[in-house]
Design a protein around this motif. Structure first.
Motif, PDB file in Angstrom:
ATOM      1  N   ARG A  96      -7.601   1.807 -12.143  1.00 31.33           N
ATOM      2  CA  ARG A  96      -8.799   1.379 -11.655  1.00 31.33           C
ATOM      3  C   ARG A  96      -8.603   0.058 -10.566  1.00 31.33           C
ATOM      4  O   ARG A  96      -7.543  -0.718 -10.659  1.00 31.33           O
ATOM      5  N   GLN A  97      -9.748  -0.091  -9.877  1.00 31.26           N
ATOM      6  CA  GLN A  97      -9.836  -1.199  -8.929  1.00 31.26           C
ATOM      7  C   GLN A  97     -11.454  -1.942  -9.171  1.00 31.26           C
ATOM      8  O   GLN A  97     -12.344  -1.201  -9.330  1.00 31.26           O
ATOM      9  N   ILE A  98     -11.304  -3.243  -8.712  1.00 32.56           N
ATOM     10  CA  ILE A  98     -12.812  -3.622  -8.206  1.00 32.56           C
ATOM     11  C   ILE A  98     -12.565  -4.475  -7.113  1.00 32.56           C
ATOM     12  O   ILE A  98     -11.546  -5.436  -7.022  1.00 32.56           O
ATOM     13  N   HIS A  99     -13.330  -4.351  -6.359  1.00 33.97           N
ATOM     14  CA  HIS A  99     -13.447  -4.970  -5.091  1.00 33.97           C
ATOM     15  C   HIS A  99     -14.667  -5.691  -4.913  1.00 33.97           C
ATOM     16  O   HIS A  99     -15.891  -5.491  -5.140  1.00 33.97           O
ATOM     17  N   TRP A 100     -14.571  -7.036  -4.403  1.00 33.58           N
ATOM     18  CA  TRP A 100     -15.740  -8.238  -4.207  1.00 33.58           C
ATOM     19  C   TRP A 100     -15.662  -8.513  -2.818  1.00 33.58           C
ATOM     20  O   TRP A 100     -14.842  -8.987  -2.225  1.00 33.58           O
ATOM     21  N   MET A 101     -16.767  -8.039  -1.851  1.00 31.82           N
ATOM     22  CA  MET A 101     -16.618  -8.392  -0.407  1.00 31.82           C
ATOM     23  C   MET A 101     -17.979  -9.360  -0.072  1.00 31.82           C
ATOM     24  O   MET A 101     -19.120  -8.965  -0.466  1.00 31.82           O
ATOM     25  N   ARG A 102     -17.941 -10.376   0.677  1.00 29.11           N
ATOM     26  CA  ARG A 102     -18.947 -11.033   0.969  1.00 29.11           C
ATOM     27  C   ARG A 102     -19.008 -10.746   2.616  1.00 29.11           C
ATOM     28  O   ARG A 102     -18.080 -10.670   3.389  1.00 29.11           O
ATOM     29  N   PHE A 103     -20.399 -10.483   3.054  1.00 27.93           N
ATOM     30  CA  PHE A 103     -20.634  -9.976   4.508  1.00 27.93           C
ATOM     31  C   PHE A 103     -21.348 -11.235   5.061  1.00 27.93           C
ATOM     32  O   PHE A 103     -22.088 -11.760   4.928  1.00 27.93           O
ATOM     33  N   ASN A 104     -21.238 -11.080   6.657  1.00 24.20           N
ATOM     34  CA  ASN A 104     -21.574 -12.173   7.569  1.00 24.20           C
ATOM     35  C   ASN A 104     -23.066 -11.487   7.919  1.00 24.20           C
ATOM     36  O   ASN A 104     -23.599 -10.271   7.748  1.00 24.20           O
ATOM     37  N   ALA A 105     -23.930 -12.226   8.859  1.00 19.33           N
ATOM     38  CA  ALA A 105     -25.172 -11.703   9.361  1.00 19.33           C
ATOM     39  C   ALA A 105     -25.112 -10.552   9.939  1.00 19.33           C
ATOM     40  O   ALA A 105     -26.122  -9.835  10.235  1.00 19.33           O
ATOM     41  N   ASP A 106     -23.896 -10.236  10.679  1.00 19.60           N
ATOM     42  CA  ASP A 106     -23.636  -9.005  11.602  1.00 19.60           C
ATOM     43  C   ASP A 106     -23.147  -7.898  10.789  1.00 19.60           C
ATOM     44  O   ASP A 106     -22.854  -6.721  11.219  1.00 19.60           O
ATOM     45  N   GLY A 107     -22.911  -7.992   9.206  1.00 21.60           N
ATOM     46  CA  GLY A 107     -22.591  -7.103   8.441  1.00 21.60           C
ATOM     47  C   GLY A 107     -21.369  -6.738   8.448  1.00 21.60           C
ATOM     48  O   GLY A 107     -20.731  -5.673   8.063  1.00 21.60           O
ATOM     49  N   ARG A 108     -20.368  -7.655   8.713  1.00 25.80           N
ATOM     50  CA  ARG A 108     -18.891  -7.681   8.912  1.00 25.80           C
ATOM     51  C   ARG A 108     -18.579  -8.244   7.444  1.00 25.80           C
ATOM     52  O   ARG A 108     -18.993  -9.574   7.136  1.00 25.80           O
ATOM     53  N   VAL A 109     -17.375  -7.976   7.079  1.00 29.31           N
ATOM     54  CA  VAL A 109     -16.720  -8.347   5.876  1.00 29.31           C
ATOM     55  C   VAL A 109     -15.944  -9.756   6.326  1.00 29.31           C
ATOM     56  O   VAL A 109     -15.328  -9.749   7.244  1.00 29.31           O
ATOM     57  N   ILE A 110     -16.204 -11.088   5.656  1.00 24.62           N
ATOM     58  CA  ILE A 110     -15.679 -12.096   5.886  1.00 24.62           C
ATOM     59  C   ILE A 110     -14.868 -12.758   4.640  1.00 24.62           C
ATOM     60  O   ILE A 110     -14.008 -13.249   5.265  1.00 24.62           O
ATOM     61  N   GLU A 111     -14.882 -12.004   3.546  1.00 20.12           N
ATOM     62  CA  GLU A 111     -14.073 -12.486   2.539  1.00 20.12           C
ATOM     63  C   GLU A 111     -13.840 -11.079   1.482  1.00 20.12           C
ATOM     64  O   GLU A 111     -14.908 -10.533   1.324  1.00 20.12           O
ATOM     65  N   HIS A 112     -12.650 -11.093   1.009  1.00 18.36           N
ATOM     66  CA  HIS A 112     -12.486  -9.987  -0.080  1.00 18.36           C
ATOM     67  C   HIS A 112     -11.644 -10.577  -1.241  1.00 18.36           C
ATOM     68  O   HIS A 112     -11.012 -11.554  -1.117  1.00 18.36           O
ATOM     69  N   TRP A 113     -12.248 -10.179  -2.307  1.00 17.57           N
ATOM     70  CA  TRP A 113     -11.334 -10.453  -3.631  1.00 17.57           C
ATOM     71  C   TRP A 113     -11.044  -9.098  -4.119  1.00 17.57           C
ATOM     72  O   TRP A 113     -12.065  -8.265  -4.323  1.00 17.57           O
ATOM     73  N   GLY A 114      -9.863  -8.671  -4.807  1.00 13.98           N
ATOM     74  CA  GLY A 114      -9.726  -7.439  -5.410  1.00 13.98           C
ATOM     75  C   GLY A 114      -9.009  -7.689  -6.651  1.00 13.98           C
ATOM     76  O   GLY A 114      -8.016  -8.588  -6.954  1.00 13.98           O
ATOM     77  N   VAL A 115      -9.229  -6.737  -7.738  1.00 14.01           N
ATOM     78  CA  VAL A 115      -8.451  -6.705  -8.868  1.00 14.01           C
ATOM     79  C   VAL A 115      -8.043  -5.191  -9.018  1.00 14.01           C
ATOM     80  O   VAL A 115      -8.901  -4.329  -9.249  1.00 14.01           O
ATOM     81  N   ARG A 116      -6.744  -5.244  -9.198  1.00 13.03           N
ATOM     82  CA  ARG A 116      -6.167  -3.821  -9.294  1.00 13.03           C
ATOM     83  C   ARG A 116      -5.172  -3.546 -10.578  1.00 13.03           C
ATOM     84  O   ARG A 116      -4.586  -4.737 -10.752  1.00 13.03           O
ATOM     85  N   ASP A 117      -5.082  -2.596 -11.159  1.00  8.05           N
ATOM     86  CA  ASP A 117      -4.126  -2.341 -12.263  1.00  8.05           C
ATOM     87  C   ASP A 117      -3.000  -1.965 -11.659  1.00  8.05           C
ATOM     88  O   ASP A 117      -2.627  -0.948 -11.875  1.00  8.05           O
ATOM     89  N   ASP A 118      -2.195  -3.000 -11.031  1.00  8.26           N
ATOM     90  CA  ASP A 118      -0.944  -2.701 -10.321  1.00  8.26           C
ATOM     91  C   ASP A 118       0.166  -2.226 -11.442  1.00  8.26           C
ATOM     92  O   ASP A 118       0.894  -1.434 -11.039  1.00  8.26           O
ATOM     93  N   VAL A 119       0.007  -2.765 -12.626  1.00  4.38           N
ATOM     94  CA  VAL A 119       1.025  -2.379 -13.567  1.00  4.38           C
ATOM     95  C   VAL A 119       0.960  -0.913 -13.950  1.00  4.38           C
ATOM     96  O   VAL A 119       1.938  -0.169 -14.055  1.00  4.38           O
ATOM     97  N   ALA A 120      -0.328  -0.379 -14.000  1.00  2.00           N
ATOM     98  CA  ALA A 120      -0.507   1.090 -14.439  1.00  2.00           C
ATOM     99  C   ALA A 120      -0.010   1.896 -13.249  1.00  2.00           C
ATOM    100  O   ALA A 120       0.787   2.999 -13.555  1.00  2.00           O
ATOM    101  N   HIS A 121      -0.236   1.455 -12.010  1.00  2.00           N
ATOM    102  CA  HIS A 121       0.217   1.843 -10.826  1.00  2.00           C
ATOM    103  C   HIS A 121       1.707   2.345 -10.905  1.00  2.00           C
ATOM    104  O   HIS A 121       2.169   3.138 -10.649  1.00  2.00           O
ATOM    105  N   LEU A 122       2.256   1.147 -11.059  1.00  4.94           N
ATOM    106  CA  LEU A 122       3.837   1.350 -10.819  1.00  4.94           C
ATOM    107  C   LEU A 122       4.390   2.014 -12.061  1.00  4.94           C
ATOM    108  O   LEU A 122       5.217   2.711 -11.661  1.00  4.94           O
ATOM    109  N   ARG A 123       3.820   1.898 -13.329  1.00  2.59           N
ATOM    110  CA  ARG A 123       4.296   2.626 -14.495  1.00  2.59           C
ATOM    111  C   ARG A 123       4.065   4.266 -13.958  1.00  2.59           C
ATOM    112  O   ARG A 123       5.087   4.989 -14.316  1.00  2.59           O
ATOM    113  N   GLN A 124       2.983   4.539 -13.661  1.00  2.00           N
ATOM    114  CA  GLN A 124       2.839   5.918 -13.140  1.00  2.00           C
ATOM    115  C   GLN A 124       3.692   6.507 -12.346  1.00  2.00           C
ATOM    116  O   GLN A 124       4.176   7.777 -12.182  1.00  2.00           O
TER     117      GLN A 124
END
Length: 129
Positions: A96-124
């Motif tokens: 699983r992942q969760i991504h949070w993005m904030r966009f400017n008035a032009d519709g472009r991403v200006i900020e990103h935060w992500g939460v990933r289950d890297d432990v599950a990924h590396l274990r698999q």
């Protein structure tokens, strides 16, 4: 946001990044030396597409409020190329992942935060116990 993951992360179309990201995007999830700008994202996609060429993003939910979009998804694929100093294992993964993005008035991403289950990924992948 959907284009970033479908065209960028799944298809490796790096040109889309210049369309959807502001030049000074801040990726708060990345290591400090890779936090600002489009080029670090481009490098990340190159690395992931090489390691996991069949990777897919399965979107479960996407919610937009004002200038913010949040997505909950699964990331899945097969380890077919070098990743974090490890040769291809042929192992499949899904996490699983969760991504949070904030966009400017032009519709472009200006900020990103992500939460990933890297432990599950590396274990698999067999890279950690």
């Amino acid at each position: 946001m959907r284009r970033i993951y479908e065209e960028g992360f799944e298809q490796g179309k790096l040109g889309v990044l210049d369309e959807v990201f502001a030049p000074d995007i801040v990726n708060h999830t990345a290591p400090e030396e890779h936090r600002v700008g489009v080029e670090p994202v481009r490098g990340l996609i190159r690395m992931l597409c090489t390691a996991f060429p069949d990777a897919r993003v399965e979107i479960e939910d996407m919610v937009a409020v004002g200038d913010v979009v949040v997505m909950r998804n699964w990331y899945q694929g097969t380890h077919q190329g070098p990743f974090m100093g490890h040769e291809a294992s042929g192992r499949s993964f899904r996490f699983r992942q969760i991504h949070w993005m904030r966009f400017n008035a032009d519709g472009r991403v200006i900020e990103h935060w992500g939460v990933r289950d890297d432990v599950a990924h590396l274990r698999q992948l067999g890279l950690i116990d």
